[in-house]
Scaffold this active site. Structure first.
Site, mmCIF file in Angstrom:
data_model
loop_
_atom_site.group_PDB
_atom_site.id
_atom_site.type_symbol
_atom_site.label_atom_id
_atom_site.label_comp_id
_atom_site.label_asym_id
_atom_site.label_seq_id
_atom_site.Cartn_x
_atom_site.Cartn_y
_atom_site.Cartn_z
ATOM 1 N N LEU A 92 11.908 -0.018 10.255
ATOM 2 C CA LEU A 92 11.884 0.297 8.530
ATOM 3 C C LEU A 92 10.696 -0.360 8.140
ATOM 4 C CD1 LEU A 92 15.683 -0.080 7.120
ATOM 5 C CD2 LEU A 92 14.670 1.713 8.017
ATOM 6 N N GLY A 93 9.955 -0.688 8.809
ATOM 7 C CA GLY A 93 8.570 -1.510 8.567
ATOM 8 C C GLY A 93 7.760 -1.646 8.631
ATOM 9 N N SER B 116 1.205 -6.983 9.848
ATOM 10 C CA SER B 116 1.030 -7.702 11.008
ATOM 11 C C SER B 116 1.704 -8.595 11.617
ATOM 12 C CB SER B 116 -0.730 -8.854 9.984
ATOM 13 O OG SER B 116 0.293 -9.085 9.573
ATOM 14 N N VAL C 275 10.743 -4.905 9.866
ATOM 15 C CA VAL C 275 12.126 -4.976 8.997
ATOM 16 C C VAL C 275 12.457 -3.424 9.760
ATOM 17 C CG1 VAL C 275 13.221 -4.244 7.442
ATOM 18 C CG2 VAL C 275 11.065 -5.619 6.913
ATOM 19 N N LYS D 201 14.402 -8.681 9.584
ATOM 20 C CA LYS D 201 13.426 -8.770 9.515
ATOM 21 C C LYS D 201 12.380 -9.939 10.696
ATOM 22 C CE LYS D 201 9.519 -9.918 5.511
ATOM 23 N NZ LYS D 201 9.699 -10.083 4.619
ATOM 24 N N ASP E 294 4.869 -13.350 -6.289
ATOM 25 C CA ASP E 294 4.724 -12.424 -5.475
ATOM 26 C C ASP E 294 5.541 -10.388 -5.956
ATOM 27 O OD1 ASP E 294 3.171 -11.046 -4.054
ATOM 28 O OD2 ASP E 294 3.751 -11.607 -2.015
#
Length: 337
Positions: free
Chosen positions: A9-10, A13, A17, A31, A121
């Site tokens: 999905l993503g 570095s 995921v 993840k 964050d």
């Protein structure tokens, strides 16, 4: 639990995921990072495992596996088919939708702040979307409010006191929320035309300026953002106060269901499970990790007169390089640079 990894999905570095299914057919997200680079993931696991709220992405577990001769750390989370707020924006969010999403973000902040946790964050990339709205995610930079750890997060969303290396408490999350609302409105960074992190931090910490509030927004919306972007953290509104602000107070709005369903990850979801049988079944045959806390060394270095970028904590660089894996409409995937 045995589980099967689906499509990516993503990718960042140091972490990836992916979609996944358990042996009972449950759909979730995983993840993954190599164990040697999993400090942030293990910290995220500690916080997610104790947080129970409809405004926080749900924790599903963790394990360690051996894949392609590498020891991998895996964090299991609720699958959010709409991707991130950044995916959803695409210039399409109206003020009613932004208000609705902002209220849910604040409800998540009220919950974690009441449990003495600072997210550290908050930004669009860390807010996930499903058919019911949004949830806070990515607690790899989170901290206990009185915990003495290096400054962490993403420079563009840091509060002035954080940029100066003074403190990072609940007010820092509120400043980041104001920046995130601007991001939802514009689809852009809260600090336009600035890409160098050190320059951004100097501007945030020492210039006395705040991000520009977009024109065309209602007076209530502008006032809400102003309450978030008060430079003095002691005067900045808290999450509970903001819940009563007219911009999000009691507003009821109909969220366009196609907004999240048509996002890149939503499209990807349509074909993902047709080919999951070809994916690797990784299982969890190795010992469960203790997921202990790590002392994270990165810190803010001198900003004035220092041309060398500070060695930032957690996923700052990872987020800069993060790629979304999208459907090309023909059963394959392409990577966004």
């Amino acid at each position: 639990m045995r589980w099967t990894r689906g499509h990516v999905l993503g990718r960042g570095s140091s972490a990836t995921v992916s979609a996944a299914t358990s042996n009972t057919g449950e759909l979730f997200a995983v993840k993954t990072a190599t164990l040697s680079h999993s400090e942030c993931l293990q910290r995220e696991q500690q916080f997610l495992s104790i947080l129970k709220s409809p405004f926080i992405v749900s924790y599903k577990g963790c394990d360690i596996t051996k894949e392609k001769k590498k020891i991998m750390y895996n964090l299991f989370m609720q699958y959010m088919p709409g991707g991130t707020i950044v995916d959803a924006i695409n210039g399409q969010l109206n003020e009613a939708q932004i208000s609705h999403y902002t209220r849910q973000i604040i409800q998540g902040l009220v919950y974690i702040h009441s449990n003495n946790i600072v997210h550290c964050d908050i930004k669009g990339a860390n807010i996930l979307v499903n058919e019911n709205g949004v949830k806070l995610a990515d607690f790899g930079c989170a901290k206990w409010v009185n915990e003495h750890v290096p400054v962490r997060g993403t420079p563009m969303f840091m509060a002035p006191e954080v940029a100066r290396g003074e403190e990072q408490g609940f007010p820092a999350d509120i400043w980041a929320l104001g920046c995130t609302v601007i991001e939802m409105v514009t689809g852009c960074s809260p600090w336009l035309n600035m890409t160098d992190p050190v320059s951004v931090l100097y501007k945030i910490g020492f210039s006395g300026e705040s991000p520009e509030i977009p024109s065309g927004f209602s007076s209530q919306a502008k006032d809400f953002i102003n309450k978030c972007l008060i430079r003095d953290p002691k005067a900045r509104w808290g999450a509970t106060e903001l819940l009563n602000h007219p911009f999000i107070g009691q507003l009821e709005c109909d969220i366009d269901r196609d907004l999240w369903a048509g996002s890149p990850t939503g499209i990807l979801d349509q074909y993902m499970w047709n080919s999951i049988g070809e994916s690797q079944s990784v299982g969890s045959d190795l010992i469960q990790p203790m997921c202990s806390s790590f002392s994270l060394r990165q810190r803010i270095e001198q900003l004035e007169g220092n041309s060398e970028m500070a060695n930032w904590k957690c996923e700052m660089e990872e987020e800069i390089n993060w790629m979304t894996i999208r459907s090309n409409g023909s059963g394959g995937v392409v990577e966004d640079d």
